[in-house]
Write an enzyme that holds these catalytic residues in place. Structure first.
Site, PDB file in Angstrom:
ATOM      1  CE  LYS A  49      36.743  37.991  30.041  1.00 36.85           C
ATOM      2  NZ  LYS A  49      35.854  37.283  30.675  1.00 36.85           N
ATOM      3  CE  LYS A  55      34.075  35.422  25.927  1.00 36.45           C
ATOM      4  NZ  LYS A  55      33.639  34.547  27.368  1.00 36.45           N
TER       5      LYS A  55
HETATM    6  N1  CTP Z   1      33.882  34.857  38.217  1.00 37.07           N
HETATM    7  C1  CTP Z   1      33.464  33.970  39.050  1.00 37.07           C
HETATM    8  N2  CTP Z   1      32.065  33.143  38.959  1.00 37.07           N
HETATM    9  C2  CTP Z   1      31.341  33.077  37.970  1.00 37.07           C
HETATM   10  C3  CTP Z   1      31.920  34.163  37.190  1.00 37.07           C
HETATM   11  C4  CTP Z   1      32.890  34.833  37.319  1.00 37.07           C
HETATM   12  O1  CTP Z   1      34.096  33.546  40.342  1.00 37.07           O
HETATM   13  N3  CTP Z   1      30.087  32.338  37.784  1.00 37.07           N
HETATM   14  C5  CTP Z   1      34.840  35.552  38.549  1.00 37.07           C
HETATM   15  C6  CTP Z   1      36.015  35.382  37.195  1.00 37.07           C
HETATM   16  O2  CTP Z   1      36.743  34.080  38.004  1.00 37.07           O
HETATM   17  C7  CTP Z   1      37.179  36.398  37.335  1.00 37.07           C
HETATM   18  C8  CTP Z   1      36.277  37.519  38.198  1.00 37.07           C
HETATM   19  O3  CTP Z   1      35.082  36.633  38.200  1.00 37.07           O
HETATM   20  O4  CTP Z   1      37.622  36.443  38.470  1.00 37.07           O
HETATM   21  C9  CTP Z   1      35.794  38.198  36.338  1.00 37.07           C
HETATM   22  O5  CTP Z   1      35.609  37.958  35.115  1.00 37.07           O
HETATM   23  P1  CTP Z   1      34.614  38.212  34.637  1.00 37.07           P
HETATM   24  O6  CTP Z   1      35.006  37.470  33.160  1.00 37.07           O
HETATM   25  O7  CTP Z   1      34.182  39.802  34.260  1.00 37.07           O
HETATM   26  O8  CTP Z   1      32.760  37.715  34.002  1.00 37.07           O
HETATM   27  P2  CTP Z   1      32.562  36.383  33.135  1.00 37.07           P
HETATM   28  O9  CTP Z   1      31.234  35.581  33.982  1.00 37.07           O
HETATM   29  O10 CTP Z   1      33.496  35.175  33.139  1.00 37.07           O
HETATM   30  O11 CTP Z   1      33.060  36.907  31.678  1.00 37.07           O
HETATM   31  P3  CTP Z   1      32.557  36.626  30.895  1.00 37.07           P
HETATM   32  O12 CTP Z   1      31.853  35.285  30.424  1.00 37.07           O
HETATM   33  O13 CTP Z   1      32.143  37.276  29.625  1.00 37.07           O
HETATM   34  O14 CTP Z   1      34.144  35.919  30.531  1.00 37.07           O
END
Ligand code: CTP
Length: 382
Positions: free
Chosen positions: A292, A294
């Site tokens: 990503k 990141k």
């Molecule tokens: N997810 C979710 N709701 C959120 C954050 C994440 O439903 N507020 C879900 C994502 O859609 C994914 C899973 O959790 O299916 C894992 O996501 P991850 O990438 O680890 O979490 P993020 O918090 O979105 O990470 P980043 O901000 O680094 O992209």
């Protein structure tokens, strides 16, 4: 108005019993994983609460146990399939015990104060002939039902010895026609007479009812008592020839993957909802967030440990680069993801890939207002 609870009242004998309880002027509360077939019951005379006994809800049953209008509790929920023990996975064994035995005994424990009360309280549970004799090719089912039969028998003695009047009725049938158990369909005309008899024995305070006992099951139980080994061999052969062997596991394996950096409520919501839709949840953790563009704050091993300690997660693994590659290893039936991924190139590709593999992709609504990126940014600002 008096009320009755039927656990597992949406199908088969449970549905037929629910109907009889409605006929006896009780409002019926049906607790089941699926709702009752439409138009079979009058909508005003019951309400349905979706209840999954594999994730036991103490509070739900505690609340009902203090409702004085409820004077009847009938537990009919049960699962089972005819197959060799070889064919059962650890997850299926656990599920069989949870639904057929452990949850049922927990419900009876929660209602035990009511059962011990001087006021009449009517309790019934579906055991099985398979709980009274051995049942090869139905081994774990038979073990779960044996536990119920012995439990009810023992507790009824405790009730009697301690001077209480209420009893628990164990209804232990052989096969019942007109139910969905073993691939049939709900047919109330076939379960009508039996449910009538069950309800009448329930309100008489009986402790054991074996339907068709004199015509069929007296002989079965006697043959078992005389020569259990020969009985078992005959029963094995009978099932082999029955055409009812089912080698297809009903266990639903779920998979989801993510980075899970700075574990937050959005992650938990996704994992909790996923577990509610499968029996066994595997979570793949990405080693880093480079895909990503990141970086992560929490090291991979610690993220694995945190996710693995979550009670909804049955197994935590290192993710594959693509969820489609994870399928070759884990053969999941459902792939879960947050709705933020719907329509992305990656998930459009997966929708195509999984089309012919019997894998359902389930999108859960993304929890608004939180993400690992957001937490990282907040921390950076501070
Ligand atoms: N997810 C979710 N709701 C959120 C954050 C994440 O439903 N507020 C879900 C994502 O859609 C994914 C899973 O959790 O299916 C894992 O996501 P991850 O990438 O680890 O979490 P993020 O918090 O979105 O990470 P980043 O901000 O680094 O992209």
């Amino acid at each position: 108005m008096k009320k009755a609870i039927v656990v597992g009242g949406s199908n088969g004998i449970g549905l037929a019993i629910a109907k009889k309880l409605i006929d006896s002027n009780r409002h019926v509360i049906i607790l089941d994983v699926c709702s009752p077939a439409e138009k079979i019951l009058d909508g005003k005379s019951y309400n349905y609460i979706k209840t999954d006994l594999t994730s036991f809800d103490n509070d739900l049953f505690e609340n009902f146990s203090s409702d004085e209008e409820i004077d009847t509790l009938f537990i009919t929920a049960g699962i089972g399939r005819i197959c060799n023990f070889d064919n059962l996975s650890l997850t299926e064994i656990e599920k069989l015990f949870k639904i057929n035995s452990v949850s049922a005994i927990k419900i009876l424990k929660i209602f035990y104060e009511r059962i011990k009360n001087t006021k009449s309280f009517y309790t019934g549970i579906i055991g099985s002939i398979a709980g009274l004799v051995s049942s090869p090719m139905f081994s774990v089912y038979s073990a779960t039902k044996a536990s119920i039969c012995r439990f009810v028998e023992s507790v009824n003695i405790e009730l009697e010895a301690n001077g209480y009047d209420n009893r628990i009725l164990n209804v232990s049938p052989g096969s019942i026609k007109g139910t969905r158990f073993n691939g049939g369909e709900n047919d109330l005309t076939l379960t009508d007479k039996l449910s009538d008899e069950i309800v009448s024995r329930l309100y008489k305070g009986e402790t054991l009812f074996i339907p068709d006992y004199d015509e069929v099951y007296k002989g079965v139980i006697e043959r078992y008592r005389q020569n259990a080994r020969q009985f078992g061999l005959d029963s094995y052969e009978y099932k082999q020839k029955s055409g009812r062997i089912s080698d297809k596991s009903p266990i639903v394996i779920g998979y989801l993957s993510g980075t899970f950096d700075l574990f937050h409520i959005g992650h938990l919501n996704l994992i909790r909802r996923a577990k509610a839709e499968c029996d066994y949840l595997i979570v793949g953790v990405h080693p880093d967030a480079s895909h990503k563009g990141k970086t992560t704050i929490i090291p991979f091993e610690e993220r694995m440990e945190i996710v693995g300690a979550c009670k909804y997660v049955d197994k935590v693994v290192m993710s594959f680069r693509e969820d489609s590659d994870a399928w070759d290893e884990h053969h999941f039936n459902k792939l879960f993801v947050g709705s933020d991924y719907k329509g992305t190139e990656r998930f459009l590709r997966y929708e195509e890939y999984f089309k012919d593999k019997n894998v359902e992709i389930v999108y859960f609504s993304y929890t608004k207002g939180i993400s690992s990126t957001q937490i990282r940014e907040t921390l950076a600002k501070k």
